[in-house]
Motif scaffolding. Structure first.
Motif, PDB file in Angstrom:
ATOM      1  N   ASP A 213       0.806  -1.222   0.000  1.00 40.11           N
ATOM      2  CA  ASP A 213       0.000   0.000   0.000  1.00 40.11           C
ATOM      3  C   ASP A 213       0.837   1.270   0.000  1.00 40.11           C
ATOM      4  O   ASP A 213       0.324   2.352  -0.310  1.00 40.11           O
ATOM      5  N   GLY A 214       2.136   1.177   0.332  1.00 42.83           N
ATOM      6  CA  GLY A 214       2.988   2.352   0.230  1.00 42.83           C
ATOM      7  C   GLY A 214       3.150   2.848  -1.189  1.00 42.83           C
ATOM      8  O   GLY A 214       3.535   3.999  -1.412  1.00 42.83           O
ATOM      9  N   VAL A 215       2.843   1.984  -2.180  1.00 44.56           N
ATOM     10  CA  VAL A 215       2.943   2.369  -3.583  1.00 44.56           C
ATOM     11  C   VAL A 215       1.730   3.170  -4.029  1.00 44.56           C
ATOM     12  O   VAL A 215       1.815   4.001  -4.938  1.00 44.56           O
ATOM     13  N   ILE A 216       0.588   2.953  -3.387  1.00 45.08           N
ATOM     14  CA  ILE A 216      -0.669   3.477  -3.931  1.00 45.08           C
ATOM     15  C   ILE A 216      -1.437   4.390  -2.995  1.00 45.08           C
ATOM     16  O   ILE A 216      -2.413   5.021  -3.415  1.00 45.08           O
ATOM     17  N   THR A 222      -6.379   8.015  -2.162  1.00 48.01           N
ATOM     18  CA  THR A 222      -7.005   6.803  -1.638  1.00 48.01           C
ATOM     19  C   THR A 222      -6.415   5.574  -2.318  1.00 48.01           C
ATOM     20  O   THR A 222      -5.789   5.664  -3.381  1.00 48.01           O
ATOM     21  N   ILE A 223      -6.636   4.413  -1.701  1.00 53.64           N
ATOM     22  CA  ILE A 223      -6.134   3.175  -2.285  1.00 53.64           C
ATOM     23  C   ILE A 223      -6.736   2.941  -3.664  1.00 53.64           C
ATOM     24  O   ILE A 223      -6.032   2.567  -4.615  1.00 53.64           O
ATOM     25  N   ASP A 224      -8.049   3.175  -3.818  1.00 54.46           N
ATOM     26  CA  ASP A 224      -8.695   2.951  -5.119  1.00 54.46           C
ATOM     27  C   ASP A 224      -8.110   3.856  -6.190  1.00 54.46           C
ATOM     28  O   ASP A 224      -7.841   3.412  -7.314  1.00 54.46           O
ATOM     29  N   ASP A 225      -7.926   5.135  -5.855  1.00 52.89           N
ATOM     30  CA  ASP A 225      -7.347   6.063  -6.834  1.00 52.89           C
ATOM     31  C   ASP A 225      -5.904   5.683  -7.146  1.00 52.89           C
ATOM     32  O   ASP A 225      -5.452   5.781  -8.292  1.00 52.89           O
ATOM     33  N   GLY A 226      -5.167   5.263  -6.105  1.00 52.76           N
ATOM     34  CA  GLY A 226      -3.793   4.860  -6.321  1.00 52.76           C
ATOM     35  C   GLY A 226      -3.686   3.624  -7.196  1.00 52.76           C
ATOM     36  O   GLY A 226      -2.808   3.541  -8.075  1.00 52.76           O
ATOM     37  N   LEU A 227      -4.558   2.649  -6.974  1.00 48.13           N
ATOM     38  CA  LEU A 227      -4.565   1.453  -7.811  1.00 48.13           C
ATOM     39  C   LEU A 227      -4.884   1.789  -9.263  1.00 48.13           C
ATOM     40  O   LEU A 227      -4.268   1.247 -10.191  1.00 48.13           O
ATOM     41  N   ASP A 228      -5.832   2.686  -9.463  1.00 46.51           N
ATOM     42  CA  ASP A 228      -6.183   3.055 -10.835  1.00 46.51           C
ATOM     43  C   ASP A 228      -5.033   3.781 -11.520  1.00 46.51           C
ATOM     44  O   ASP A 228      -4.793   3.588 -12.716  1.00 46.51           O
ATOM     45  N   ARG A 229      -4.316   4.605 -10.764  1.00 42.39           N
ATOM     46  CA  ARG A 229      -3.178   5.301 -11.350  1.00 42.39           C
ATOM     47  C   ARG A 229      -2.087   4.309 -11.764  1.00 42.39           C
ATOM     48  O   ARG A 229      -1.517   4.421 -12.856  1.00 42.39           O
ATOM     49  N   ILE A 230      -1.822   3.309 -10.917  1.00 44.39           N
ATOM     50  CA  ILE A 230      -0.828   2.302 -11.273  1.00 44.39           C
ATOM     51  C   ILE A 230      -1.326   1.439 -12.429  1.00 44.39           C
ATOM     52  O   ILE A 230      -0.549   1.039 -13.309  1.00 44.39           O
ATOM     53  N   THR A 256       3.023   9.770  -4.124  1.00 50.20           N
ATOM     54  CA  THR A 256       1.861   9.687  -3.238  1.00 50.20           C
ATOM     55  C   THR A 256       2.023  10.535  -1.983  1.00 50.20           C
ATOM     56  O   THR A 256       1.050  10.810  -1.292  1.00 50.20           O
ATOM     57  N   GLY A 257       3.275  10.922  -1.668  1.00 50.45           N
ATOM     58  CA  GLY A 257       3.521  11.607  -0.404  1.00 50.45           C
ATOM     59  C   GLY A 257       3.401  10.669   0.774  1.00 50.45           C
ATOM     60  O   GLY A 257       3.167  11.091   1.895  1.00 50.45           O
ATOM     61  N   HIS A 258       3.594   9.368   0.525  1.00 44.13           N
ATOM     62  CA  HIS A 258       3.380   8.353   1.554  1.00 44.13           C
ATOM     63  C   HIS A 258       4.449   8.443   2.640  1.00 44.13           C
ATOM     64  O   HIS A 258       5.540   8.954   2.433  1.00 44.13           O
ATOM     65  N   GLU A 259       4.098   7.917   3.801  1.00 46.20           N
ATOM     66  CA  GLU A 259       5.050   7.818   4.896  1.00 46.20           C
ATOM     67  C   GLU A 259       5.321   6.358   5.234  1.00 46.20           C
ATOM     68  O   GLU A 259       5.793   6.037   6.324  1.00 46.20           O
ATOM     69  N   ASP A 260       5.020   5.486   4.291  1.00 48.39           N
ATOM     70  CA  ASP A 260       5.197   4.051   4.487  1.00 48.39           C
ATOM     71  C   ASP A 260       6.269   3.572   3.531  1.00 48.39           C
ATOM     72  O   ASP A 260       6.596   4.244   2.544  1.00 48.39           O
ATOM     73  N   ASP A 261       6.851   2.389   3.810  1.00 45.11           N
ATOM     74  CA  ASP A 261       7.777   1.840   2.840  1.00 45.11           C
ATOM     75  C   ASP A 261       6.982   1.242   1.686  1.00 45.11           C
ATOM     76  O   ASP A 261       5.753   1.147   1.733  1.00 45.11           O
ATOM     77  N   ALA A 262       7.677   0.864   0.626  1.00 46.75           N
ATOM     78  CA  ALA A 262       6.993   0.440  -0.593  1.00 46.75           C
ATOM     79  C   ALA A 262       7.744  -0.714  -1.225  1.00 46.75           C
ATOM     80  O   ALA A 262       8.980  -0.728  -1.266  1.00 46.75           O
TER      81      ALA A 262
END
Length: 276
Positions: A213-216, A222-230, A256-262
């Motif tokens: 989820d760090g990728v999206i 959101t996860i849905d928007d991130g998945l669609d972008r990928i 994404t500006g995420h703060e998680d690893d990917a």
């Protein structure tokens, strides 16, 4: 006349002694922190395979990026390994937390999954037995995970999910999508879980991409928007080299500006050879 003495000011020697004591304590804390950082990094390196198996017409590539320096390392992982019958086992996952304990827990899952996958061909059973083994360790951590079994001859891909994000696929003929396979609970939550298995054939040229989820997901995504972008990115690079596509997906994660690893795991497949 008696004069009251004022308290004696601390001497230079007293101040120097206090400073030396504080400096020594600070140095010990820094050294302890650095030791934990180095341990987490060593565990992370050992848990991520140096190479991934590939076959004629099937190539794999993976990328990992920590969220930031220090102890925020060890949450996400990927794996790829050959099974006794010649199939390819693939896994990607995300452990709760980003520290030495998370890295060690990740290692336990990875080793357990490899061992169990060598004794059964059912991905759902692999996930269920891995979960039960993790539960028996009485850990307070949990992890999401996807496990796949790919037959390089038939191009049959069977997969299962334990609370993990969906995968993305695209083919050279212009089709693309996000997997909507049913899944089960994350590993380490409840024992005796059932994990449904999905089946698909990779018989058309294209790419299948697993991610964390760090990728999206990010503060404004959101996860849905991130998945669609990928999905759109993979669709536009469906026939790209596996290494190049993995790089492109990981670059997108930075936006994404995420703060998680990917973590990213790419399966690049050519069209299946015809009979004869």
């Amino acid at each position: 006349m008696n004069r009251r003495r004022t308290p004696r000011s601390a001497s230079a020697e007293d101040l120097l002694s206090t400073l030396q004591h504080l400096t020594a304590r600070a140095r010990q804390e820094v050294q302890l922190h650095q030791a934990r950082v180095e341990l987490a990094q060593a565990l992370q390196r050992d848990m991520l395979p140096a190479t991934l198996p590939s076959f004629p017409g099937l190539r794999t590539a993976a990328r990992y990026a920590p969220a930031r320096d220090g102890l925020d390392i060890g949450g996400d992982w990927y794996d790829g390994f050959l099974l006794p019958d010649g199939a390819l086992g693939l896994a990607i996952g995300d452990v709760q937390g980003h520290d030495v304990e998370a890295a060690a827990f990740m290692g336990q899952i990875r080793i357990a999954m490899r061992a169990i996958a060598s004794s059964t061909s059912d991905p759902g059973e692999v996930m269920g037995r891995t979960n039960d083994l993790i539960m028996s360790m009485n850990s307070t951590l949990f992890a999401t995970c996807s496990f796949l079994r790919l037959d390089p001859r038939s191009r049959e891909l069977r997969s299962t999910r334990a609370g993990h994000v969906a995968s993305v696929w695209a083919t050279a003929d212009g089709h693309s999508g996000v997997t909507a396979d049913a899944g089960g609970l994350p590993l380490g939550i409840e024992p005796h879980q059932h994990y449904p298995v999905a089946r698909r054939d990779l018989d058309v040229t294209g790419s299948f991409v697993l991610l964390t989820d760090g990728v999206i997901e990010g503060p404004s995504l959101t996860i849905d928007d991130g998945l669609d972008r990928i999905r759109r990115l993979v669709s536009s690079h469906a026939t790209a080299d596996a290494e190049d596509l993995a790089d492109q997906v990981l670059k997108a994660a930075a936006l994404t500006g995420h703060e998680d690893d990917a973590a990213v795991l790419v399966i690049r497949h050519d069209a299946a050879a015809g009979p004869g």
